[in-house]
Design a protein around this motif. Structure first.
Motif, PDB file in Angstrom:
ATOM      1  N   LEU A  90       0.751  -1.517   0.512  1.00 33.43           N
ATOM      2  CA  LEU A  90      -0.094   0.113   0.258  1.00 33.43           C
ATOM      3  C   LEU A  90       1.156   1.332   0.252  1.00 33.43           C
ATOM      4  O   LEU A  90       0.690   2.120  -0.892  1.00 33.43           O
ATOM      5  CB  LEU A  90      -0.965  -0.150   1.060  1.00 33.43           C
ATOM      6  CG  LEU A  90      -1.780  -1.219   1.370  1.00 33.43           C
ATOM      7  CD1 LEU A  90      -2.888  -0.762   2.395  1.00 33.43           C
ATOM      8  CD2 LEU A  90      -3.047  -1.152  -0.297  1.00 33.43           C
ATOM      9  N   VAL A  91       1.874   1.221   0.901  1.00 33.49           N
ATOM     10  CA  VAL A  91       2.337   2.619   1.028  1.00 33.49           C
ATOM     11  C   VAL A  91       3.491   3.071  -0.834  1.00 33.49           C
ATOM     12  O   VAL A  91       3.486   3.964  -1.117  1.00 33.49           O
ATOM     13  CB  VAL A  91       4.030   2.494   2.065  1.00 33.49           C
ATOM     14  CG1 VAL A  91       4.306   3.245   1.631  1.00 33.49           C
ATOM     15  CG2 VAL A  91       3.418   2.417   4.083  1.00 33.49           C
ATOM     16  N   LEU A  92       4.166   1.483  -1.339  1.00 32.60           N
ATOM     17  CA  LEU A  92       4.691   1.475  -2.104  1.00 32.60           C
ATOM     18  C   LEU A  92       4.067   2.154  -3.101  1.00 32.60           C
ATOM     19  O   LEU A  92       4.111   3.609  -3.857  1.00 32.60           O
ATOM     20  CB  LEU A  92       5.369   0.316  -2.222  1.00 32.60           C
ATOM     21  CG  LEU A  92       5.829  -0.027  -4.096  1.00 32.60           C
ATOM     22  CD1 LEU A  92       7.577   1.197  -3.706  1.00 32.60           C
ATOM     23  CD2 LEU A  92       6.460  -1.225  -4.262  1.00 32.60           C
ATOM     24  N   ILE A  93       2.614   1.777  -3.467  1.00 28.98           N
ATOM     25  CA  ILE A  93       1.567   2.470  -4.526  1.00 28.98           C
ATOM     26  C   ILE A  93       1.522   3.150  -4.390  1.00 28.98           C
ATOM     27  O   ILE A  93       1.584   4.513  -5.007  1.00 28.98           O
ATOM     28  CB  ILE A  93       0.764   0.820  -4.822  1.00 28.98           C
ATOM     29  CG1 ILE A  93       1.348  -0.348  -5.428  1.00 28.98           C
ATOM     30  CG2 ILE A  93      -0.067   1.590  -5.787  1.00 28.98           C
ATOM     31  CD1 ILE A  93       2.541  -0.304  -6.885  1.00 28.98           C
ATOM     32  N   PHE A  94       0.759   3.552  -3.201  1.00 34.15           N
ATOM     33  CA  PHE A  94      -0.552   4.588  -3.093  1.00 34.15           C
ATOM     34  C   PHE A  94       0.716   5.700  -2.063  1.00 34.15           C
ATOM     35  O   PHE A  94      -0.159   6.808  -2.946  1.00 34.15           O
ATOM     36  CB  PHE A  94      -1.555   4.061  -2.502  1.00 34.15           C
ATOM     37  CG  PHE A  94      -2.426   3.225  -3.205  1.00 34.15           C
ATOM     38  CD1 PHE A  94      -2.910   3.935  -3.973  1.00 34.15           C
ATOM     39  CD2 PHE A  94      -2.523   1.944  -2.713  1.00 34.15           C
ATOM     40  CE1 PHE A  94      -3.794   2.497  -4.982  1.00 34.15           C
ATOM     41  CE2 PHE A  94      -3.232   0.612  -3.268  1.00 34.15           C
ATOM     42  CZ  PHE A  94      -4.067   1.583  -4.061  1.00 34.15           C
ATOM     43  N   SER A  95       0.678   5.840  -1.669  1.00 34.38           N
ATOM     44  CA  SER A  95       1.873   6.709  -0.997  1.00 34.38           C
ATOM     45  C   SER A  95       3.244   7.594  -1.375  1.00 34.38           C
ATOM     46  O   SER A  95       3.379   7.809  -0.860  1.00 34.38           O
ATOM     47  CB  SER A  95       2.488   5.933   0.543  1.00 34.38           C
ATOM     48  OG  SER A  95       1.256   6.709   0.865  1.00 34.38           O
ATOM     49  N   GLU A  96       4.010   6.378  -2.638  1.00 34.21           N
ATOM     50  CA  GLU A  96       5.293   6.971  -3.065  1.00 34.21           C
ATOM     51  C   GLU A  96       5.256   6.570  -4.917  1.00 34.21           C
ATOM     52  O   GLU A  96       4.933   7.232  -4.835  1.00 34.21           O
ATOM     53  CB  GLU A  96       5.751   5.493  -2.719  1.00 34.21           C
ATOM     54  CG  GLU A  96       6.728   5.609  -0.970  1.00 34.21           C
ATOM     55  CD  GLU A  96       6.943   6.627  -1.079  1.00 34.21           C
ATOM     56  OE1 GLU A  96       7.724   7.700  -1.525  1.00 34.21           O
ATOM     57  OE2 GLU A  96       6.958   6.970   0.483  1.00 34.21           O
ATOM     58  N   VAL A  97       4.744   5.835  -5.669  1.00 35.44           N
ATOM     59  CA  VAL A  97       5.228   6.296  -6.903  1.00 35.44           C
ATOM     60  C   VAL A  97       3.981   6.568  -6.982  1.00 35.44           C
ATOM     61  O   VAL A  97       4.334   8.103  -7.626  1.00 35.44           O
ATOM     62  CB  VAL A  97       4.777   4.066  -7.051  1.00 35.44           C
ATOM     63  CG1 VAL A  97       5.219   4.954  -9.044  1.00 35.44           C
ATOM     64  CG2 VAL A  97       6.125   3.574  -6.313  1.00 35.44           C
ATOM     65  N   LEU A  98       2.938   6.457  -7.009  1.00 37.73           N
ATOM     66  CA  LEU A  98       1.919   6.882  -7.643  1.00 37.73           C
ATOM     67  C   LEU A  98       1.816   8.726  -7.545  1.00 37.73           C
ATOM     68  O   LEU A  98       1.564   9.731  -8.506  1.00 37.73           O
ATOM     69  CB  LEU A  98       0.043   6.367  -7.205  1.00 37.73           C
ATOM     70  CG  LEU A  98      -0.742   6.876  -7.727  1.00 37.73           C
ATOM     71  CD1 LEU A  98      -1.443   6.918  -9.084  1.00 37.73           C
ATOM     72  CD2 LEU A  98      -2.397   6.500  -6.630  1.00 37.73           C
ATOM     73  N   PRO A  99       1.592   9.296  -5.993  1.00 40.09           N
ATOM     74  CA  PRO A  99       1.663  10.658  -5.784  1.00 40.09           C
ATOM     75  C   PRO A  99       2.497  11.440  -6.272  1.00 40.09           C
ATOM     76  O   PRO A  99       3.024  12.755  -7.387  1.00 40.09           O
ATOM     77  CB  PRO A  99       1.857  10.905  -4.596  1.00 40.09           C
ATOM     78  CG  PRO A  99       1.823   9.950  -4.137  1.00 40.09           C
ATOM     79  CD  PRO A  99       1.826   8.589  -4.770  1.00 40.09           C
ATOM     80  N   LYS A 100       4.162  10.698  -6.791  1.00 40.52           N
ATOM     81  CA  LYS A 100       5.301  10.946  -7.021  1.00 40.52           C
ATOM     82  C   LYS A 100       5.297  10.933  -8.427  1.00 40.52           C
ATOM     83  O   LYS A 100       6.160  12.069  -9.594  1.00 40.52           O
ATOM     84  CB  LYS A 100       6.940  10.309  -6.725  1.00 40.52           C
ATOM     85  CG  LYS A 100       6.874  10.417  -5.376  1.00 40.52           C
ATOM     86  CD  LYS A 100       8.153   9.631  -5.248  1.00 40.52           C
ATOM     87  CE  LYS A 100       8.754   9.291  -3.015  1.00 40.52           C
ATOM     88  NZ  LYS A 100       8.962  11.067  -3.141  1.00 40.52           N
ATOM     89  N   THR A 101       4.768  10.028  -9.417  1.00 37.67           N
ATOM     90  CA  THR A 101       4.370   9.709 -10.723  1.00 37.67           C
ATOM     91  C   THR A 101       3.470  11.067 -11.366  1.00 37.67           C
ATOM     92  O   THR A 101       4.304  11.485 -12.680  1.00 37.67           O
ATOM     93  CB  THR A 101       4.248   8.672 -11.072  1.00 37.67           C
ATOM     94  OG1 THR A 101       4.682   7.594 -10.999  1.00 37.67           O
ATOM     95  CG2 THR A 101       3.785   8.541 -12.566  1.00 37.67           C
ATOM     96  N   TYR A 102       2.309  11.331 -10.422  1.00 35.74           N
ATOM     97  CA  TYR A 102       1.609  12.657 -10.666  1.00 35.74           C
ATOM     98  C   TYR A 102       2.311  13.917 -10.625  1.00 35.74           C
ATOM     99  O   TYR A 102       2.163  14.541 -11.073  1.00 35.74           O
ATOM    100  CB  TYR A 102       1.081  12.240 -10.190  1.00 35.74           C
ATOM    101  CG  TYR A 102      -0.462  13.192  -9.921  1.00 35.74           C
ATOM    102  CD1 TYR A 102      -1.464  13.325 -11.141  1.00 35.74           C
ATOM    103  CD2 TYR A 102      -0.210  14.674  -9.140  1.00 35.74           C
ATOM    104  CE1 TYR A 102      -1.906  14.831 -11.022  1.00 35.74           C
ATOM    105  CE2 TYR A 102      -1.637  16.125  -8.418  1.00 35.74           C
ATOM    106  CZ  TYR A 102      -2.275  15.660 -10.499  1.00 35.74           C
ATOM    107  OH  TYR A 102      -2.881  16.714 -10.511  1.00 35.74           O
ATOM    108  N   ALA A 103       3.135  14.399  -9.645  1.00 40.16           N
ATOM    109  CA  ALA A 103       4.031  15.146  -9.229  1.00 40.16           C
ATOM    110  C   ALA A 103       4.661  15.143 -10.429  1.00 40.16           C
ATOM    111  O   ALA A 103       4.921  16.655 -10.696  1.00 40.16           O
ATOM    112  CB  ALA A 103       5.030  15.329  -7.499  1.00 40.16           C
ATOM    113  N   ILE A 104       5.223  14.877 -11.010  1.00 39.16           N
ATOM    114  CA  ILE A 104       6.772  14.587 -12.288  1.00 39.16           C
ATOM    115  C   ILE A 104       5.380  14.915 -13.510  1.00 39.16           C
ATOM    116  O   ILE A 104       5.991  16.031 -14.232  1.00 39.16           O
ATOM    117  CB  ILE A 104       6.903  13.931 -12.299  1.00 39.16           C
ATOM    118  CG1 ILE A 104       7.702  13.175 -10.961  1.00 39.16           C
ATOM    119  CG2 ILE A 104       7.916  13.655 -13.547  1.00 39.16           C
ATOM    120  CD1 ILE A 104       9.311  14.234 -11.362  1.00 39.16           C
TER     121      ILE A 104
END
Length: 462
Positions: free
Chosen positions: A126-140
């Motif tokens: 959950l942390v890897l997908i929803f709290s790290e990769v997903l928000p960082k990808t959107y921010a980029i």
């Protein structure tokens, strides 16, 4: 009497079980809700960190100038980068640790001791997908947009937890000091120069920026990192005038020279006593001829029309030297070392050539070298050609840390003054000494090797 008592006990046990189940269900859903909220907060912190560090300050500045208050807040919050990163990391770690602890308690209650491993797997996913990769990808994908939206809450967060962040910073600096590392709070993680250089490199690789445009902009950016010594004309190649020569010979030499400014020395070349400009000389000669005729030239003193010499240290940065030229309204300076010995000369044109490339006119006798490879891919270059000019012309990456010229690089790597015919291989290129005059390498033939040779490995063939 026994049967009614057993029935009553059974009813009481049923009511107690129902009450416990309701309490368990309420605690379960409250814990799940808390974990979801904490994961959302972790996603906010991760996305905010990426957006604020990856956003272009130039674009944020442009938005702020157009009245975007969010962009202005983003610029303000990124001013103290250490405080910003510390606040985000502190908040992110707190919510991640808390969510993991709640998940462990929840799964342990449901599954016993085996729930610890399951809680670790589930929370990692959950942390890897929803709290790290997903928000960082959107921010980029849109860093400036997201930075403008998250700047205000992040700024409020940094104010609230600033005492804790300050304590953490002091602890970190104390630990680094133990290992001899000094942290400067004034350092900024956002370098405008590096950002522009990176954007130009990406634009050139994608084809949107031409090589000439990239070289021009990078040349302007690099002026502050380069010194006068790197581009000056060496003293052995300076054309100078002896002040004790007959006036007519001095006039002839000035007229024959392709240069408009010539240093004037007396007794020895190190003793420069003035700089003569061709126009000033012609004005002085014209005045003497009008007043005294041709006979007056025999007593003409060239120093009477010469300008005082202007000396600069060899370590002066090019951007500072260009400003000095503009402030002094002069284009010509003599370069000296720390002992005051003459090292060379530099002109305003030399500095401008570092930006726009070689500048030639109808009076230049030494035009820029035309770098055309032969059938084997070799380039014949002058030993005095600077490494930077060769790299810019051919898009090579020869290092210029230890030497400024191609000949200097060969001498440095070979640890000797090679003779004509010697061949060296280093830094992924083949160098053949074509000609040598006294202790100077005058011509070198260079070509890239098929395989890169480690810089420390030097091969020489007699």
């Amino acid at each position: 009497m026994i049967a009614p008592l057993e029935a009553a006990a059974a009813v009481a046990e049923t009511d107690l079980a129902t009450t416990g189940a309701s309490a368990l269900d309420a605690a379960f859903w409250l814990t799940v809700g808390a974990i979801v909220v904490l994961l959302a907060m972790s996603a906010f912190f991760s996305g905010s960190e990426t957006a604020l560090t990856a956003s272009s300050r130039a674009k944020l500045r442009a938005r702020a100038d157009r009245g975007d208050s969010g962009a202005r807040a983003a610029l303000d919050v990124t001013e103290d980068s250490e405080r910003l990163i510390g606040s985000i990391l502190l908040g992110n770690n707190v919510v991640n640790i808390l969510s993991a602890s709640l998940a462990t308690a929840l799964f342990t209650r449901l599954l016993g001791s085996g729930g610890v491993a399951l809680a670790t797997l589930v929370m990692t996913f959950l942390v890897l997908i929803f709290s790290e990769v997903l928000p960082k990808t959107y921010a980029i994908l849109a860093p400036e947009d997201m930075a403008s939206r998250v700047a205000r809450p992040i700024r409020a967060l940094t104010v609230i937890i600033s005492p804790v962040v300050t304590i953490v910073r002091l602890i970190v600096r104390a630990i680094l000091a133990i290992f001899g590392v000094r942290s400067n709070s004034g350092d900024h993680v956002f370098s405008v120069q590096e950002e522009i250089a990176g954007a130009l490199a990406i634009g050139h690789s994608s084809g949107t920026v031409q090589k000439e445009e990239r070289d021009l902009l990078l040349g302007a950016l690099d002026l502050g990192d380069r010194s006068v010594e790197e581009i000056m004309l060496h003293r052995s190649r300076i054309e100078m005038i002896d002040a004790d020569l007959p006036p007519q010979e001095i006039i002839d030499r000035v007229l024959q020279s392709p240069h408009t400014r010539l240093p004037v020395y007396r007794n020895e070349r190190e003793n420069v006593v003035g700089v003569i400009h061709a126009k000033d000389l012609l004005r002085g000669v014209s005045r003497i001829v009008r007043e005294s005729g041709d006979e007056g030239l025999e007593a003409f003193d060239v120093l009477s029309v010469a300008m005082p010499p202007y000396f600069v240290p060899e370590t002066t940065p090019l951007d500072e030297q260009m400003r000095e030229f503009l402030d002094r309204r002069t284009h010509f300076a003599l370069v000296v070392d720390e002992y005051g010995s003459l090292r060379g000369l530099i002109t305003l044109e030399d500095i401008l050539e570092e930006i726009v490339g070689e500048i030639t006119d109808e009076h230049d006798t030494d035009a820029a070298q035309t770098l055309v490879p032969n059938e084997t891919g070799d380039y014949l270059v002058d030993g005095a050609m600077t490494i930077r000019d060769l790299n810019r012309a051919l898009d090579w990456t020869l290092p210029d840390d230890e030497a400024n010229t191609i000949a200097g690089l060969v001498i440095h790597m070979s640890q000797s003054i090679p003779t004509a015919g010697q061949v060296f291989s280093f830094h992924g290129y083949r160098f053949e000494v074509v000609s040598r005059r006294e202790n100077r390498i005058t011509r070198i033939r260079i070509r890239p090797l098929g395989e890169t040779v480690p810089p420390s490995e030097v091969h020489a063939d007699q």
